[in-house]
Design an enzyme around this catalytic site. Structure first.
Site, mmCIF file in Angstrom:
data_model
loop_
_atom_site.group_PDB
_atom_site.id
_atom_site.type_symbol
_atom_site.label_atom_id
_atom_site.label_comp_id
_atom_site.label_asym_id
_atom_site.label_seq_id
_atom_site.Cartn_x
_atom_site.Cartn_y
_atom_site.Cartn_z
ATOM 1 C CG HIS A 569 -3.887 -81.965 2.812
ATOM 2 N ND1 HIS A 569 -2.564 -82.219 3.072
ATOM 3 C CD2 HIS A 569 -4.459 -81.706 4.021
ATOM 4 C CE1 HIS A 569 -2.335 -82.131 4.371
ATOM 5 N NE2 HIS A 569 -3.474 -81.811 4.976
ATOM 6 C CD GLU A 570 -8.240 -80.268 4.518
ATOM 7 O OE1 GLU A 570 -8.721 -80.985 5.419
ATOM 8 O OE2 GLU A 570 -7.279 -79.513 4.705
ATOM 9 C CG HIS A 573 -7.212 -84.911 7.147
ATOM 10 N ND1 HIS A 573 -6.309 -85.417 8.043
ATOM 11 C CD2 HIS A 573 -6.727 -83.707 6.768
ATOM 12 C CE1 HIS A 573 -5.316 -84.558 8.206
ATOM 13 N NE2 HIS A 573 -5.549 -83.512 7.437
ATOM 14 C CG HIS A 576 -6.974 -92.000 8.642
ATOM 15 N ND1 HIS A 576 -6.008 -91.363 9.389
ATOM 16 C CD2 HIS A 576 -6.912 -93.296 9.012
ATOM 17 C CE1 HIS A 576 -5.382 -92.244 10.145
ATOM 18 N NE2 HIS A 576 -5.915 -93.424 9.951
#
Length: 792
Positions: A569-570, A573, A576
């Site tokens: 999940h991290e 980020h 991106h």
């Protein structure tokens, strides 16, 4: 308004650059888990041949897994290179100089913007304002990270002082009408706007909106009132979260009424013949899952759902102040004001269209799940048509899940396939296949990192170009925040030639750090790169987690599957921020629409569950045996067993959030408890909370994400859709297809916030119905629902 970084949407439910452009590169020998040896050379870029890729891949795993602690060869440098290689930050005192120099540069830009009068000066205005914002964020973002993460109190305090100095200056700019007036003048001139790129136009509109939301267009008395209200909201909101408490702090009952409570927990809570359950904590949740006596569960449940009168008072004061602030700024409600700020949903009506459509899609699922729970209760009590109460749900859900777990193997067998190094290696392999980028370990220079546990990875493209720097602080230590988080310490941004010329004086000023080149000085010594011949700040990212270290020195640290999902999940980020190498820092990476920012990270959770992705890396740490996928598949089925109930819970909270920030909040008769129950009575399925409860006092997200809580659900739906449409839900290896990865990167990831997110989605999903971004578009997204092929 010149705002600091919006690097994270929220602390997730799991969970908010020295040297030249030709940095020293290293080429290491092969290593083993028992020891690691390395040599280096000075090639400007790493080799990208197959042997080098394979070597870097092996070193990456050993960097995090070597039991004795992987280390590069020790090199003696003459002096400290500074945190993140920022030459100002070789010691705590450097924060003051760092802040002062950036404020000096910022003041010059402010004067230039206010004096702009020619077409050429107005054409440059957006770049000037973006650089002004970047100068402030250089200090604010880095200082914010250091004060929360650095273990040295001196660095924490110095970073806090620097942050306060720059934040105060930023607030002064936000009340300066001249900057807003000049931006509006530039926007009004067709000869100016025609010369701007699409990215410049996007930044201009964002800045205009930010100025409007800071009430800069109001008379001075009103602006002063705006600042006062903003400060009061912050103070009351913090009190709401920090002093949150139940009306009744614990439930004490005879121990015989806790039959079924987990034995070790019961033993720790028992005093003589009684057991006391703290209401704020995991103990109450465990009791609701395990205690057989229904009346005991009811008493615990009711206590758990009643916030103290003081907590409710703080909440309602905060909501009223927000309503007053929105009215002062010229908005119908706080929700209308919040949804004007980088949101895909542009109005409360759009949000409700999404939530209602999602509720309709979810209705058959939750009705089926509630019927299953009622049937299980009837079966256990041998009572046909037994009524299901709110305090029954967790108990019977756990009974059903326990029956599923009995057919699976233990979690500790699963962790053996997920050492930290193995998972990091897998992420690098995945990104290499999808986007043509990989992680290459680099030894850190003296003073570059804040703790010995921190590892530096350079992000290298398949043509050998360095595109970002990633600092990984993954392991638990005392005084470190337990919340996993991604921080953009420095954003991608073009550095113009005149900025380089301006930086020459920074090389020779008295008391200034030592820089080797003007380019280096222009970025404070932090990493630089070139993209299509354009000099850029490289994204510098810090990834912070609190994974436990392994006390066994002969074994690496292992991750639970939940932690694997968190790391993926991290990294969503981070990817991106890495791939969105924009020319303007205001739209760099995760500085995009707030209800769009969690899409890449939520999407990564789908990759963490995909068999073809796991096959890239998940092998037993000792035997090298591939992971039996059924271990993961069974665990996912258990965790998603009652996804419909969880989804409805989130829908209802999002509706409550919208209602609390509607115009009604300004009414003298506003009652948050009544509204909470009205929404549940109208939209909830199944048993309702008794009217005397007031759970909204525990809804902490109302403080940080008022009016935008729906974003969590919105991005879950979008991620599911992208996973199905672009990556074909992982079928036939589609999750590791370069073609699919390029589709996502080119249409969505690379734009950051520099393009309309609705158009990004329309292009990514090849669905023109989304391009309008109106209420129909929101309803369409809601109608897709949150699905999963494993549960169909």
């Amino acid at each position: 308004m010149l705002a600091s970084s919006r690097s994270r949407l929220w602390v997730c439910a799991r969970c908010v650059h020295s040297s030249s452009a030709r940095p020293l590169q290293r080429r290491c020998e092969s290593t083993t888990a028992a020891s690691a040896r390395a040599v280096f050379d000075t090639n400007p870029l790493p080799s990208i041949d197959a042997a080098s890729n394979k070597h870097d891949d092996a070193v990456l795993r050993d960097l995090f897994d070597a039991p004795s602690g992987f280390s590069f060869p020790q090199i003696t440098f003459q002096k400290n290179q500074g945190l993140f290689k920022n030459r100002y930050l070789t010691n705590p005192d450097g924060f003051l100089l760092f802040a002062q120099k950036n404020l000096e540069k910022a003041t010059k830009i402010v004067k230039r913007v206010l004096a702009a009068s020619t077409v050429e000066e107005y054409r440059r205005l957006v770049r000037d304002l973006d650089r002004l914002s970047d100068l402030l964020c250089r200090v604010l973002d880095l200082s914010d990270f250091v004060r929360m993460t650095h273990p040295d109190l001196r660095f924490q305090q110095a970073a806090t002082d620097a942050w306060s100095m720059v934040y105060q200056y930023m607030n002064q700019l936000n009340t300066m009408t001249g900057l807003s007036d000049q931006l509006n003048e530039a926007l009004s001139r067709q000869t100016v706007t025609q010369a701007w790129t699409e990215e410049e136009k996007s930044v201009a509109e964002l800045l205009k909106l930010d100025f409007m939301k800071s009430a800069v267009n109001l008379p001075k008395r009103a602006r002063d009132k705006f600042v006062e209200l903003s400060s009061n909201i912050s103070d009351v909101g913090s009190a709401f979260v920090q002093r949150m408490e139940p009306e009744k702090k614990k439930v004490t009952l005879p121990s015989h009424r806790f039959y079924g409570l987990y034995p070790s927990l019961a033993s720790s809570l028992k005093t003589r013949s009684q057991i006391s359950i703290p209401i704020m904590g995991s103990e109450a949740a465990a009791a609701l899952q395990s205690v057989y006596d229904e009346e005991t569960r009811k008493e615990i449940y009711l206590a758990q759902r009643k916030a103290s009168p003081r907590t409710i008072k703080y909440l309602e004061i905060m909501l009223k102040l927000r309503s007053e602030l929105a009215e002062l700024a010229g908005f119908e409600s706080h929700a209308h004001m919040a949804l004007k700020d980088r949101m895909m949903a542009t109005s409360p009506a759009s949000v409700m269209q999404f939530l209602l459509a999602l509720r309709e899609h979810n209705t058959p699922t939750i009705q089926r799940e509630l019927q299953e729970l009622a049937a299980r209760k009837s079966e256990r009590l041998a009572m046909p048509n037994a009524e299901l109460f709110p305090w029954d749900r967790d108990f019977y859900m756990e009974k059903i899940r326990t029956g599923m777990r009995s057919r699976t193997r233990h979690e500790d067998q699963l962790t053996a396939f997920f050492s930290v190094g193995t998972v990091m290696q897998g992420l690098s392999r995945l990104f290499d296949r999808l986007y043509g980028i990989r992680f290459v370990p680099r030894e850190t220079l003296p003073g570059e990192v804040w703790h010995d546990d921190v590892k530096r990875l350079d992000v290298i493209s398949d043509n050998g170009e360095q595109v970002a720097v990633l600092y990984c602080d993954l392991f638990f230590r005392e005084q470190k925040s337990p919340n996993p988080a991604h921080f953009t310490v420095r954003c991608s941004r073009e550095i113009l030639p005149d900025e380089v010329e301006e930086s020459v004086q920074d090389m020779y000023g008295e008391g200034m750090p030592t820089f080797d080149t003007p380019e280096e000085a222009a970025n404070d010594g932090m990493e630089l790169g070139r993209q299509d011949g354009v000099l850029k700040q490289l994204p510098t990212i810090a990834l912070v987690c609190d994974f436990p270290k392994n006390d066994n020195s002969r074994e690496p640290a292992f991750l639970s599957y939940y932690s694997v999902e968190t790391l993926f999940h991290e990294m969503g980020h981070a990817i991106h921020s890495i791939l969105a190498r924009t020319n303007f820092q205001n739209v760099s990476g995760t500085r995009c629409a707030t209800d769009f920012a969690e899409l890449p990270s939520t999407l990564m959770e789908h990759f963490a569950a995909d068999q073809s992705v796991l096959s890239l890396f998940a092998r037993h740490w000792k035997t090298d045996r591939p992971l039996p996928y059924d271990l993961v598949e069974e665990r996912i089925k258990v965790s998603k067993r009652f996804e419909g109930i969880d989804t409805e819970h989130q829908i209802l909270l999002a509706m409550v959030d919208q209602a609390y920030h509607a115009p009604v909040a300004a009414d003298a008769s506003f009652n948050s408890t009544e509204i909470f129950h009205q929404i549940h009575q109208r939209y909830a399925h199944g048993p309702l909370d008794p009217p005397e409860t007031c759970w909204q006092g525990f809804f902490g997200h109302l403080h940080s994400y008022g009016s935008t809580y729906y974003s969590y659900l919105f991005d879950r739906v979008l991620a599911e859709r992208v996973w199905r449409v672009v990556f074909k839900a992982g079928e036939d290896g589609q999750a590791i297809s370069r073609k699919n990865g390029e589709r996502l990167k080119e249409n969505l990831l690379k734009w950051g916030g520099g393009r309309d997110p609705w158009q990004c989605l329309a292009d990514t999903l090849e669905d023109d119905r989304l391009a309008a971004g109106d209420e129909k578009s929101m309803a369409l997204v809601g109608s897709w629902g949150i699905k999963d092929r494993r549960n169909q």
